[in-house]
Write an enzyme that holds these catalytic residues in place. Structure first.
Site, PDB file in Angstrom:
ATOM      1  N   THR A 232       0.887  -1.141   0.000  1.00  0.00           N
ATOM      2  CA  THR A 232       0.000   0.000   0.000  1.00  0.00           C
ATOM      3  C   THR A 232       0.929   1.195   0.000  1.00  0.00           C
ATOM      4  OG1 THR A 232      -1.622  -1.175   1.339  1.00  0.00           O
ATOM      5  CG2 THR A 232      -1.734   1.176   1.446  1.00  0.00           C
TER       6      THR A 232
ATOM      7  N   GLY B 239     -10.566  -3.949   0.593  1.00  0.00           N
ATOM      8  CA  GLY B 239      -9.528  -3.867   1.620  1.00  0.00           C
ATOM      9  C   GLY B 239      -9.788  -2.705   2.563  1.00  0.00           C
TER      10      GLY B 239
ATOM     11  N   THR C 187      -1.081   0.137   6.577  1.00  0.00           N
ATOM     12  CA  THR C 187      -0.720  -0.802   5.520  1.00  0.00           C
ATOM     13  C   THR C 187      -0.686  -2.203   6.118  1.00  0.00           C
ATOM     14  OG1 THR C 187       1.100  -1.518   4.085  1.00  0.00           O
ATOM     15  CG2 THR C 187       1.713  -0.162   5.963  1.00  0.00           C
ATOM     16  N   GLY C 188      -0.868  -3.208   5.251  1.00  0.00           N
ATOM     17  CA  GLY C 188      -0.805  -4.580   5.759  1.00  0.00           C
ATOM     18  C   GLY C 188      -2.043  -5.375   5.386  1.00  0.00           C
ATOM     19  N   HIS C 189      -2.367  -6.349   6.217  1.00  0.00           N
ATOM     20  CA  HIS C 189      -3.449  -7.302   5.946  1.00  0.00           C
ATOM     21  C   HIS C 189      -4.806  -6.620   6.146  1.00  0.00           C
ATOM     22  CE1 HIS C 189      -5.096 -11.613   6.771  1.00  0.00           C
ATOM     23  NE2 HIS C 189      -5.700 -11.008   5.784  1.00  0.00           N
TER      24      HIS C 189
END
Ligand code: GLY
Length: 301
Positions: free
Chosen positions: A171, A201, A221-223
Site C-alpha cells: 500500500t 480492503g 498498511t498490511g493485511h
C-alpha cells in the site's frame, strides 16, 4: 505553527521488502516534493495528494501503476483521503484509472457521498475527466503467476481452493501537517495479490486504512481484512487525543502484534510529532520534519 513544524511522513507498504533501495528512492522523492510544497505554504491536502500520486505512479509500489492483481488478473484499487475536519473521500475496487487517490479527492469535494465503488466509481472518474488507463504491469502479472505456484498466508480458504500458497501485500500512504496546523492523511492500494475479484480492503475505508481528526492523521498498511476488524487507523487516532503519535502507534501495534496481525502505520499528531511502526518483517517509510529527512534504510528495527 510555523515552518519548523510542517512535516510529512510516507509509507510504501509493510511486508518483506527485497528492493529496499528502489523503495527508499521512491519514498524520498515523494517526501521531498511534499515537504517542499509545505515549506512554500501549500496546504497539507496538496502535499499529501502530490506525494501519494508520485508513489502511485512509481511501479515499484503496490498502488496505481504496478498494482497487485486479483485472481482473475484484474487491477482493482482502493484509496481514501481524510482531513482533520472529518471530510472524507474514498474509492473502492476502481479499475482503469491512473491515480485512485485523485478520484477519492474528487469524491470528497464534488459529491454528497463518502465512498464510490466499482463501475460507479469509474463512471464518476470519467465524468471528472480522468482518462482510461491500464495500471497492469508485467511485474504484477509475474507476481500473480508466482503466487499461483507458491501460496499464501492471508487467504487460506481461497488458496486451498486454488492451490495457492504465498501473497504479497502493499500500500502507499502519506500524512502531513501544514503551517496552519491542518492535518491530512491518504492511503492508496493495489490490494493483496491473488485476492478474489470484488474484495474490499482497508485503504478506502475511514477508520480502517486511513483516518484524521484534530488530534492527528494516520495511514495504515498490511493485511486489510485484519486492519478492518481492528479499525486500526481510528484506534491510533483515538489514542492521539491524549498521547503523542509515536506512543499511540506503538500501543496500537503491540495489540496487533499480540493478535499476530501483519500491519504497519504512520501518523502525525497535532503538535507535528511523528509516529510509525510495524509488526511485519519490514515497512518502507520515511519522513521529513525540521528540514531533516529520515528513511527506513537509515536504521534497522
Ligand atoms: N492494506 C491493503 C489491503 O489489504 O488491501
Amino acid at each position: 505553527m510555523d515552518n519548523r513544524t510542517v512535516a510529512i511522513i510516507c509509507h510504501g507498504g509493510a511486508g518483506t521488502i527485497t528492493e529496499k533501495e528502489d523503495y527508499a528512492r521512491g519514498l524520498s522523492e515523494a517526501i521531498e516534493e511534499g515537504y517542499r510544497l509545505l515549506r512554500q505554504g501549500a496546504p497539507a491536502l496538496e502535499a499529501v495528494l502530490r506525494a501519494v500520486v508520485m508513489l502511485e505512479d512509481n511501479p515499484v509500489f503496490n498502488a496505481g501503476t504496478g498494482s497487485s492483481l486479483t485472481i482473475d488478473e484484474v487491477a482493482e484499487m482502493d484509496a481514501g483521503i481524510m482531513t482533520q475536519h472529518g471530510r472524507f473521500g474514498g474509492v473502492i475496487c476502481i479499475r482503469n484509472v491512473k491515480n485512485p487517490v485523485l478520484v477519492a479527492e474528487k469524491v470528497m469535494t464534488e459529491t454528497d457521498h463518502l465512498i464510490l465503488a466499482g463501475d460507479g466509481a469509474i463512471r464518476f472518474a470519467r465524468s471528472m475527466g480522468f482518462e482510461d488507463y491500464n495500471p497492469v504491469t508485467e511485474k504484477a502479472k509475474r507476481r500473480l503467476m508466482e503466487l499461483r505456484q507458491n501460496g499464501s498466508k492471508f487467504f487460506p480458504r481461497l488458496n486451498q481452493r486454488l492451490g495457492i500458497t504465498e501473497q504479497k501485500s502493499g500500500t502507499v500512504g502519506a500524512v502531513a501537517i501544514d503551517r496552519n496546523g491542518n492535518i491530512v492523511a491518504a492511503t492508496s492500494s493495489g490490494g493483496i495479490a491473488g485476492r478474489m475479484t470484488g474484495r474490499v480492503g482497508d485503504s478506502g475505508i475511514p477508520g480502517a486504512g486511513v483516518f484524521a481528526s484534530p488530534a492527528g492523521g494516520v495511514s495504515c498498511t498490511g493485511h486489510g481484512e485484519e486492519i478492518l476488524r481492528m479499525l486500526l487507523a481510528r484506534d491510533i487516532g483515538e489514542r492521539m487525543k491524549t498521547l503523542p503519535a509515536q506512543t499511540a502507534v506503538t500501543l496500537a501495534l503491540s495489540e496487533a502484534k499480540r493478535k499476530k496481525v501483519l500491519c504497519g502505520a504512520i501518523a502525525i499528531d497535532a503538535r507535528g510529532g511523528i509516529g510509525y511502526g510495524y509488526t511485519s518483517p519490514d515497512m518502507a517509510y520515511g519522513y521529513k520534519a525540521a528540514d531533516r529527512l529520515f528513511l527506513f534504510t537509515d536504521s534497522r528495527k
